[in-house]
Design a protein around this motif. Structure first.
Motif, mmCIF file in Angstrom:
data_model
loop_
_atom_site.group_PDB
_atom_site.id
_atom_site.type_symbol
_atom_site.label_atom_id
_atom_site.label_comp_id
_atom_site.label_asym_id
_atom_site.label_seq_id
_atom_site.Cartn_x
_atom_site.Cartn_y
_atom_site.Cartn_z
ATOM 1 N N ILE A 1 51.467 43.062 27.151
ATOM 2 C CA ILE A 1 50.342 43.758 27.738
ATOM 3 C C ILE A 1 50.594 43.524 29.211
ATOM 4 N N ARG A 2 51.499 43.351 29.852
ATOM 5 C CA ARG A 2 51.514 42.245 31.108
ATOM 6 C C ARG A 2 51.395 43.477 32.159
ATOM 7 N N GLU A 3 51.814 45.025 31.814
ATOM 8 C CA GLU A 3 51.372 45.696 32.737
ATOM 9 C C GLU A 3 49.717 46.183 33.000
ATOM 10 N N GLN A 4 49.166 46.096 31.811
ATOM 11 C CA GLN A 4 47.823 46.230 31.682
ATOM 12 C C GLN A 4 47.049 45.086 32.116
ATOM 13 N N ALA A 5 47.648 44.031 31.977
ATOM 14 C CA ALA A 5 46.843 42.834 32.485
ATOM 15 C C ALA A 5 47.016 42.773 33.998
ATOM 16 N N ALA A 6 48.219 43.164 34.514
ATOM 17 C CA ALA A 6 48.360 43.196 36.000
ATOM 18 C C ALA A 6 47.237 44.078 36.594
ATOM 19 N N THR A 7 47.152 45.353 36.089
ATOM 20 C CA THR A 7 46.238 46.293 36.464
ATOM 21 C C THR A 7 44.870 45.654 36.506
ATOM 22 N N LEU A 8 44.567 45.167 35.350
ATOM 23 C CA LEU A 8 43.064 44.594 35.281
ATOM 24 C C LEU A 8 42.944 43.410 35.998
ATOM 25 N N PHE A 9 44.035 42.645 36.324
ATOM 26 C CA PHE A 9 43.631 41.483 37.161
ATOM 27 C C PHE A 9 43.480 42.215 38.602
ATOM 28 N N TYR A 10 44.069 43.011 39.295
ATOM 29 C CA TYR A 10 43.993 43.486 40.522
ATOM 30 C C TYR A 10 42.544 44.286 40.617
ATOM 31 N N ASP A 11 42.136 44.893 39.522
ATOM 32 C CA ASP A 11 40.773 45.519 39.656
ATOM 33 C C ASP A 11 39.736 44.777 39.415
ATOM 34 N N THR A 12 39.938 43.641 38.607
ATOM 35 C CA THR A 12 38.899 42.508 38.946
ATOM 36 C C THR A 12 38.766 41.818 40.000
ATOM 37 N N LEU A 13 40.057 41.450 40.760
ATOM 38 C CA LEU A 13 39.829 40.930 42.214
ATOM 39 C C LEU A 13 39.193 41.842 42.989
ATOM 40 N N PHE A 14 39.603 43.095 43.177
ATOM 41 C CA PHE A 14 39.045 43.805 44.125
ATOM 42 C C PHE A 14 37.403 44.028 43.826
ATOM 43 N N THR A 15 37.146 43.939 42.609
ATOM 44 C CA THR A 15 35.660 44.161 42.255
ATOM 45 C C THR A 15 34.986 42.935 42.647
ATOM 46 N N MET A 16 35.459 41.813 42.664
ATOM 47 C CA MET A 16 34.883 40.452 43.088
ATOM 48 C C MET A 16 35.010 40.425 44.574
ATOM 49 N N ASP A 17 35.909 40.646 45.149
ATOM 50 C CA ASP A 17 35.966 40.782 46.753
ATOM 51 C C ASP A 17 36.649 41.843 47.205
ATOM 52 N N PRO A 18 36.054 43.242 47.275
ATOM 53 C CA PRO A 18 36.838 44.248 48.232
ATOM 54 C C PRO A 18 37.308 43.790 49.307
ATOM 55 N N ALA A 19 36.744 42.822 50.017
ATOM 56 C CA ALA A 19 37.645 42.755 51.287
ATOM 57 C C ALA A 19 39.220 42.192 51.229
ATOM 58 N N LEU A 20 39.417 41.899 49.911
ATOM 59 C CA LEU A 20 40.685 41.242 49.815
ATOM 60 C C LEU A 20 41.784 42.769 49.530
ATOM 61 N N ARG A 21 41.212 43.856 49.257
ATOM 62 C CA ARG A 21 41.915 45.132 49.000
ATOM 63 C C ARG A 21 42.966 45.197 50.210
ATOM 64 N N PRO A 22 42.583 45.074 51.446
ATOM 65 C CA PRO A 22 43.432 45.576 52.658
ATOM 66 C C PRO A 22 44.716 44.491 52.922
ATOM 67 N N LEU A 23 44.255 43.336 52.175
ATOM 68 C CA LEU A 23 45.574 42.580 52.305
ATOM 69 C C LEU A 23 47.014 42.911 51.445
#
Length: 140
Positions: A19-41
């Motif tokens: 499920i690595r593709e779904q896991a990657a999507t979930l990871f980045y969705d979670t990361l950007f929810t936790m800290d939206p300021a990371l998205r521009p990086l």
């Protein structure tokens, strides 16, 4: 890391791989929810970024029994990430996002010993990256 922790990480990772593709999507969705300021990086295609992340995690998991061989690669990653604008505080957020992704992706298989093993591995490798980042000429 203990041999038991390495085993727990490797066996749980085997459950993530399908499920690595779904896991990657979930990871980045979670990361950007936790800290939206990371998205521009993250400037490129996020699907490609997710593939890179899963590839790096796969190499790390496969190399845990030979951690010393992995250190130079992890140091290079830490130095490289300085140029992307990664700061020390970001490592904590990434670690939290990783653990939350694993918890959601693995469900009941994400036991407390599995969580502890992943947290230990992440803390170890993030520490190596942070030390390399601090020593990087770009950090000055």
């Amino acid at each position: 890391m203990t041999p038991q922790q390495v085993s727990l990480i490797q066996s749980s990772w085997a459950q993530v791989v399908p499920i690595r593709e779904q896991a990657a999507t979930l990871f980045y969705d979670t990361l950007f929810t936790m800290d939206p300021a990371l998205r521009p990086l993250f400037k490129g295609d996020m699907s490609e970024q997710g593939r890179k992340l899963m590839g790096v995690l796969g190499v790390v998991v496969a190399s845990l029994e030979r951690l010393q061989e992995l250190v130079p690669t992890v140091q290079a990653l830490g130095a490289k990430h300085v140029g992307y604008g990664v700061r020390n505080a970001h490592y904590d957020t990434v670690g939290q996002a990783l653990l939350q992704t694993l918890e959601l992706g693995l469900g009941p298989a994400f036991t407390e010993p599995v969580r502890d093993a992943w947290a230990t591995a992440y803390a170890t490798l993030a520490g190596v990256m942070q030390e390399a980042a601090a020593a990087s000429p770009q950090a000055a």
